[in-house]
Design a protein around this motif. Structure first.
Motif, PDB file in Angstrom:
ATOM      1  N   SER A 117      -0.794   5.981   0.461  1.00  0.00           N
ATOM      2  CA  SER A 117      -0.721   5.797   2.010  1.00  0.00           C
ATOM      3  C   SER A 117      -0.973   5.421   3.045  1.00  0.00           C
ATOM      4  CB  SER A 117      -1.969   7.266   2.429  1.00  0.00           C
ATOM      5  OG  SER A 117      -3.055   6.037   2.261  1.00  0.00           O
ATOM      6  N   SER A 118       0.074   5.726   3.844  1.00  0.00           N
ATOM      7  CA  SER A 118       0.836   4.805   5.021  1.00  0.00           C
ATOM      8  C   SER A 118       0.842   5.456   6.346  1.00  0.00           C
ATOM      9  CB  SER A 118       2.021   3.419   4.725  1.00  0.00           C
ATOM     10  OG  SER A 118       2.978   5.046   4.325  1.00  0.00           O
ATOM     11  N   THR A 139       5.280   1.192   8.756  1.00  0.00           N
ATOM     12  CA  THR A 139       4.115   1.684   8.363  1.00  0.00           C
ATOM     13  C   THR A 139       3.085   0.283   9.149  1.00  0.00           C
ATOM     14  OG1 THR A 139       4.171   1.127   6.347  1.00  0.00           O
ATOM     15  CG2 THR A 139       5.135   3.460   6.960  1.00  0.00           C
ATOM     16  N   HIS A 171       4.198  -4.058  -2.202  1.00  0.00           N
ATOM     17  CA  HIS A 171       5.869  -3.324  -1.101  1.00  0.00           C
ATOM     18  C   HIS A 171       6.420  -4.832  -1.153  1.00  0.00           C
ATOM     19  CE1 HIS A 171       6.364  -0.907   1.974  1.00  0.00           C
ATOM     20  NE2 HIS A 171       6.115  -1.713   2.916  1.00  0.00           N
ATOM     21  N   SER A 201       9.368   1.044   5.065  1.00  0.00           N
ATOM     22  CA  SER A 201       8.703   1.843   3.973  1.00  0.00           C
ATOM     23  C   SER A 201       9.592   3.095   3.442  1.00  0.00           C
ATOM     24  CB  SER A 201       6.735   2.289   4.189  1.00  0.00           C
ATOM     25  OG  SER A 201       6.216   1.581   4.562  1.00  0.00           O
ATOM     26  N   HIS A 202      10.273   3.351   2.864  1.00  0.00           N
ATOM     27  CA  HIS A 202      11.314   4.301   1.768  1.00  0.00           C
ATOM     28  C   HIS A 202      10.069   5.646   1.705  1.00  0.00           C
ATOM     29  CE1 HIS A 202      13.132   0.224   0.091  1.00  0.00           C
ATOM     30  NE2 HIS A 202      14.063   1.314   0.911  1.00  0.00           N
ATOM     31  N   ASP A 203       9.658   5.372   1.639  1.00  0.00           N
ATOM     32  CA  ASP A 203       8.331   6.191   1.131  1.00  0.00           C
ATOM     33  C   ASP A 203       8.428   7.765   2.447  1.00  0.00           C
ATOM     34  OD1 ASP A 203       6.592   4.948   2.205  1.00  0.00           O
ATOM     35  OD2 ASP A 203       4.889   5.734   0.309  1.00  0.00           O
ATOM     36  N   ALA A 204       8.074   7.416   3.885  1.00  0.00           N
ATOM     37  CA  ALA A 204       7.722   7.019   4.956  1.00  0.00           C
ATOM     38  C   ALA A 204       8.322   7.681   5.775  1.00  0.00           C
ATOM     39  CB  ALA A 204       6.422   6.435   5.314  1.00  0.00           C
TER      40      ALA A 204
END
Length: 217
Positions: free
Chosen positions: A2-3, A80, A55, A73-76
């Protein structure tokens, strides 16, 4: 893992991130080593730190030893706390290596194409640039080197204006100087209605470019 997304204003106000500038969803830095091998050694240290953090930034090495770093951050879908933590680590590595931080040199360039029907023209631009087939309004080079393209809806029949212009996202603390330099170089100010988010400029032939920042968006 999580970020948490970090707002651009918080990044700009953080004295520990003085080497970094925010723009177009990422933070960027440039560190110039005393030699090309020195730059390569710094890049290797950054890569090792990134691997340890699990990362991974985008890294570029140019003569005479300039290392460019981009973090997001690709996922966010943005910057982040993971990016911020790694940015501080990278700054520390650069300082130990004696590399000079040049945060005012980083920028991102995008092409913006005004269109009444993005689906009609998108395949052409993806084909001529060799970009992947992507239905999104904002298209990135899959190789990570070419400019991104934004297909911007235009429904008011503005045929008198350019259909293609360049967006240059610059560090917020150099934007007004960049505008002044462009005007002194023969440009004209088309609009500053949306400044400090962007200024619309044009060259002597009327070709347009926007100087953009994260501010006032």
């Amino acid at each position: 893992m999580s970020s948490t997304l970090v707002p651009p204003a918080e990044i700009a106000a953080d004295a520990t991130l003085g080497d970094w500038r925010y723009g177009v969803g990422a933070i960027r830095a440039e560190f110039v080593a005393t030699s090309f091998p020195g730059g390569a050694a710094l890049l290797a240290e950054i890569a090792a730190a990134a691997e340890a953090a699990d990362h991974h930034p985008a890294l570029h090495l140019r003569w005479p030893g300039a290392v460019r770093v981009e973090l997001w951050s690709h996922d966010a879908g943005g910057v982040t706390d993971r990016d911020v933590d790694l940015a501080r680590t990278i700054s520390g590595l650069a300082a130990v290596a004696g590399a000079e931080a040049r945060p005012l040199r980083v920028q991102a360039v995008e092409w913006t194409i005004d269109t009444e029907d993005a689906d009609r023209i998108r395949p052409f631009w993806l084909a001529v640039l060799g970009y992947s087939d992507d239905p999104a309004a904002f298209v990135d080079d899959p190789a990570g080197f070419g400019p991104a393209i934004l297909f911007q809806p235009m429904g008011d029949g503005r045929t008198q204006r350019n259909r293609i212009h360049v967006d240059i996202s610059v560090p917020h603390d150099v934007a007004e100087r960049r505008v002044a330099e462009a005007l002194a170089a023969g440009g004209t100010l088309v609009s500053d209605e949306h400044a400090r988010a962007w200024w619309v400029l044009a060259d002597a032939d009327g070709n347009e470019a926007c100087i953009c920042t994260w501010q006032d968006r």
